[in-house]
Scaffold this active site. Sequence first.
Site, short mmCIF file in Angstrom:
data_model
loop_
_atom_site.label_atom_id
_atom_site.label_comp_id
_atom_site.label_asym_id
_atom_site.label_seq_id
_atom_site.Cartn_x
_atom_site.Cartn_y
_atom_site.Cartn_z
CG ASP A 8 -6.37 -14.20 -9.23
OD1 ASP A 8 -7.47 -13.63 -9.12
OD2 ASP A 8 -5.79 -14.74 -8.26
CG HIS A 9 -8.44 -18.15 -10.75
ND1 HIS A 9 -7.06 -18.02 -10.73
CD2 HIS A 9 -8.77 -18.76 -9.59
CE1 HIS A 9 -6.59 -18.52 -9.59
NE2 HIS A 9 -7.60 -18.98 -8.88
CB CYS A 67 -6.21 -11.54 -6.56
SG CYS A 67 -5.53 -10.89 -5.03
N GLY A 70 -6.97 -9.18 -2.85
CA GLY A 70 -6.11 -8.03 -3.16
C GLY A 70 -4.72 -8.16 -2.56
N GLY A 72 -2.38 -10.76 -2.33
CA GLY A 72 -1.28 -11.35 -3.10
C GLY A 72 -0.79 -10.40 -4.18
CG HIS A 100 -1.29 11.54 3.28
ND1 HIS A 100 -1.51 11.48 4.64
CD2 HIS A 100 -1.85 12.72 2.86
CE1 HIS A 100 -2.16 12.57 5.04
NE2 HIS A 100 -2.40 13.33 3.97
CG ASN A 101 0.51 6.41 1.53
OD1 ASN A 101 -0.66 6.13 1.80
ND2 ASN A 101 1.36 6.76 2.46
NE ARG A 111 -12.06 -16.05 -4.31
CZ ARG A 111 -11.02 -16.84 -4.61
NH1 ARG A 111 -10.07 -17.04 -3.72
NH2 ARG A 111 -10.95 -17.42 -5.79
CG HIS A 135 2.41 13.73 2.25
ND1 HIS A 135 2.19 13.11 3.45
CD2 HIS A 135 1.49 14.74 2.17
CE1 HIS A 135 1.18 13.68 4.08
NE2 HIS A 135 0.74 14.67 3.32
NE ARG A 138 6.46 12.39 6.70
CZ ARG A 138 5.59 13.22 7.23
NH1 ARG A 138 4.34 13.28 6.78
NH2 ARG A 138 5.93 14.03 8.21
C1 RB5 Z 1 -6.71 -17.50 -5.73
O1 RB5 Z 1 -7.43 -18.59 -5.26
C2 RB5 Z 1 -6.40 -16.56 -4.58
O2 RB5 Z 1 -5.41 -17.11 -3.76
C3 RB5 Z 1 -5.95 -15.22 -5.12
O3 RB5 Z 1 -6.96 -14.70 -5.90
C4 RB5 Z 1 -5.64 -14.13 -4.12
O4 RB5 Z 1 -6.66 -13.98 -3.18
C5 RB5 Z 1 -4.32 -14.13 -3.51
O5 RB5 Z 1 -3.94 -13.20 -2.78
#
Ligand code: RB5
Length: 147
Positions: A8-9, A67, A70, A72, A100-101, A111, A135, A138
Amino acid sequence: MRLHLGSDHGGISLRRSIVAAAVERGDTIASDEGPSDPADSVDYPDVAIAVCGRVLADHGSVGILVCGTGQGMAMVANKIAGIRAAVVVDPFSARMAREHNDANVLCLGERVLGAELAKLLVDEFLRARYAGGRHARRVAKIDRAGG
Ligand code: RB5
């Protein structure tokens, strides 16, 4: 390795550096989804759903979703049957998620991570191989958990 990328952005710059490192390593960028301008705000579920669909249709390929955190991306990806997505912030977990998974999607947070650490995480994830054996039972249970 054939890679399907998406962000995403909140993950544009890390996605770009992952693409550059992958090309340098000789991996194939089979698809690259998401905005190129951080001002172009998009919804991460739309990106995750598109990328995971490509991973499922391209046997043996791997997805990388970026994102802000990570988180979301992973929440969405893990609702899709056949996808096993891991949010990773350390190299050991990056390796184990594959060994394993049998993870087929790696989720990273721009971020949260520096570009060099993220590159190391991608390297570990892609180099690792699913160990199978005990594995497998599982992992089959993971895949059945969604009903
Ligand atoms: C976008 O602002 C932010 O919510 C998205 O990049 C992410 O971190 C969500 O899990």
